[in-house]
Design a protein around this motif. Structure first.
Motif, short mmCIF file in Angstrom:
data_model
loop_
_atom_site.label_atom_id
_atom_site.label_comp_id
_atom_site.label_asym_id
_atom_site.label_seq_id
_atom_site.Cartn_x
_atom_site.Cartn_y
_atom_site.Cartn_z
N TYR A 109 -11.56 7.66 -18.72
CA TYR A 109 -12.07 8.08 -17.42
C TYR A 109 -10.96 8.06 -16.37
CZ TYR A 109 -16.14 7.20 -20.15
OH TYR A 109 -17.04 7.23 -21.18
N GLN A 110 -11.19 8.79 -15.31
CA GLN A 110 -10.24 8.87 -14.20
C GLN A 110 -10.95 8.57 -12.90
OE1 GLN A 110 -8.62 12.81 -14.48
NE2 GLN A 110 -7.40 12.36 -16.31
N TYR A 111 -10.17 8.30 -11.85
CA TYR A 111 -10.73 8.01 -10.54
C TYR A 111 -10.80 9.28 -9.71
CZ TYR A 111 -10.04 3.16 -11.86
OH TYR A 111 -10.08 1.96 -12.52
N ASN A 192 -15.24 9.19 -13.13
CA ASN A 192 -15.94 10.38 -13.61
C ASN A 192 -16.80 10.13 -14.85
OD1 ASN A 192 -13.56 10.02 -15.15
ND2 ASN A 192 -13.65 12.12 -15.85
N PHE A 193 -17.47 8.97 -14.89
CA PHE A 193 -18.53 8.76 -15.87
C PHE A 193 -19.87 9.08 -15.21
CE2 PHE A 193 -17.80 4.77 -13.68
CZ PHE A 193 -19.09 4.38 -13.31
N VAL A 194 -20.86 9.37 -16.01
CA VAL A 194 -22.20 9.65 -15.49
C VAL A 194 -22.88 8.33 -15.13
CG1 VAL A 194 -24.44 10.71 -15.96
CG2 VAL A 194 -22.34 11.74 -16.88
N ILE A 202 -19.70 1.19 -19.46
CA ILE A 202 -18.57 1.99 -18.99
C ILE A 202 -18.20 1.59 -17.57
CG2 ILE A 202 -17.82 4.32 -18.38
CD1 ILE A 202 -19.62 5.33 -20.66
N LYS A 203 -19.22 1.43 -16.72
CA LYS A 203 -18.99 1.08 -15.32
C LYS A 203 -18.25 -0.25 -15.20
CE LYS A 203 -21.66 1.88 -11.13
NZ LYS A 203 -23.03 2.20 -10.63
#
Length: 373
Positions: A109-111, A192-194, A202-203
């Protein structure tokens, strides 16, 4: 032409055996053969789902630019499906028959929104609050209460909120509001995760990544949910105590020998495929746990080899077990409380964390606790 000839030959063979084989079996055989032929066509033409064209709304564009393609989504809660199509060399984990998600390791993931210079002044404590993108009221309540305390007992504290991506027709509007909020407060991180309940692992791992890469110089960090009351004085007293370790330390409400929920109707269901053991390793309840700031980098490294599952606090426990680091009971376990029940002002003088019912309740209790006696 070759496929057509194969199909013609198959029909001829089938007719010759019609008198020996029952009709249902013939139909089944025909269906299986047709399925095989479709897969053959897909293989020979190098067909993939990535080649299918979908309407490009704002969310899909952002995901395509980074890691994922969102094909079909219903975003209301974690029980509803969201399907992610892998790009080349990416891994997708499967849950049951409908839900797919990327591995939890944060390098996936990216910011989108970031505050990379937030720790230039080297805070003693960093409070990381996972929160849904549309929960502005919760963020503002924290900003006006415990998140507004930048110095506690002479030690610098910063508070940051982490959100993911939202979906649906309001996604672009929500994103614009987040960007404006970020410009105003400079305390928002977005990856950019849901942003769904199922993706809390993930968070959490993105939180650990931010601490490891953007703020390794802090002494302590805390992951604290957005519906929590947090007594900053009591927390700082715990961290400044001479017997509190500065390395490999993590504490909160300790969970021992908690069984894995196998009921598919449960909010906390985890399949044996994702986590085969009957019980979780010792972990800290996700509502709020505090840790020495050497741990985020170690947990991120452990996540490269620990298969992700959707119970975020237990997953951190699995990473800690891999690292041979045992969660510590706090000196006074009653300071990390799930619920206090009926409001009694004196109870809030003693706790470090407890769950509240609403942002307004946090504001009201904070005002009452802080009023002169």
């Amino acid at each position: 032409m070759a496929i057509k000839n194969i199909w013609h030959s198959f029909l001829q063979e089938t007719r010759s055996y019609t008198h020996q084989i029952k009709k249902p079996f013939i139909l089944l055989l025909l269906a299986l053969t047709l399925l095989f032929l479709l897969f053959s066509i897909a293989y020979t033409t190098e067909f993939s789902l990535d080649t299918v064209m979908y309407p490009q709304n704002w969310l899909t564009k952002v995901m395509n630019q980074t890691h994922n393609k969102v094909i079909d989504s219903i975003w209301a809660n974690h029980n509803q499906k969201h399907i992610l199509v892998p790009l080349p060399n990416q891994q997708i984990q499967r849950r049951g028959t409908t839900v797919y998600y990327h591995v939890a390791h944060p390098s996936n993931y990216q910011y989108i929104l970031d505050e990379p210079d937030k720790c230039k002044q080297i805070p003693f404590l960093v409070l990381m609050v996972p929160v849904a993108p549309n929960q502005v009221e919760a963020r503002n309540a924290i900003r006006s209460t415990w998140g507004n305390e930048s110095t506690v007992q002479g030690k610098a504290v910063i508070t940051l909120f982490l959100v993911g991506l939202t979906g649906g027709s309001e996604s672009e509007k929500t994103q614009q509001q987040l960007e404006e909020e970020s410009r105003q407060h400079r305390d928002l991180l977005q990856s950019n995760f849901v942003d769904t309940y199922f993706n809390l692992t993930i968070k959490t791992m993105v939180i650990m990544d931010w601490l490891a890469t953007r703020c390794p110089q802090a002494n302590f960090s805390m992951k604290v949910d957005s519906d929590m009351y947090l007594n900053m004085d009591n927390l700082m007293t715990l961290l400044l105590a001479p017997n509190t370790p500065r390395q490999n330390y993590i504490t909160g409400m300790v969970m021992w020998n908690r069984p894995v929920i196998r009921d598919k109707n449960s909010k906390w269901y985890v399949s044996e495929e994702l986590y085969p053991e009957p019980n979780y390793p010792t972990y800290l309840l996700g509502m709020g746990y505090v840790f020495s700031n050497d741990l985020p980098e170690k947990i991120v490294e452990a996540s490269k080899v620990i298969k992700p599952f959707n119970i975020e606090d237990a997953y951190v426990g699995a990473c800690l077990k891999h690292l041979d680091i045992a969660p510590s009971s706090p000196p006074d376990p009653s300071q990390f409380r799930a619920y206090l029940g009926q409001y009694i002002r004196e109870d809030f003088f003693r706790v470090i964390t407890t769950i509240l019912g609403s942002p307004q309740q946090l504001i009201d209790i904070w005002k009452d606790v802080k009023r002169p006696t």
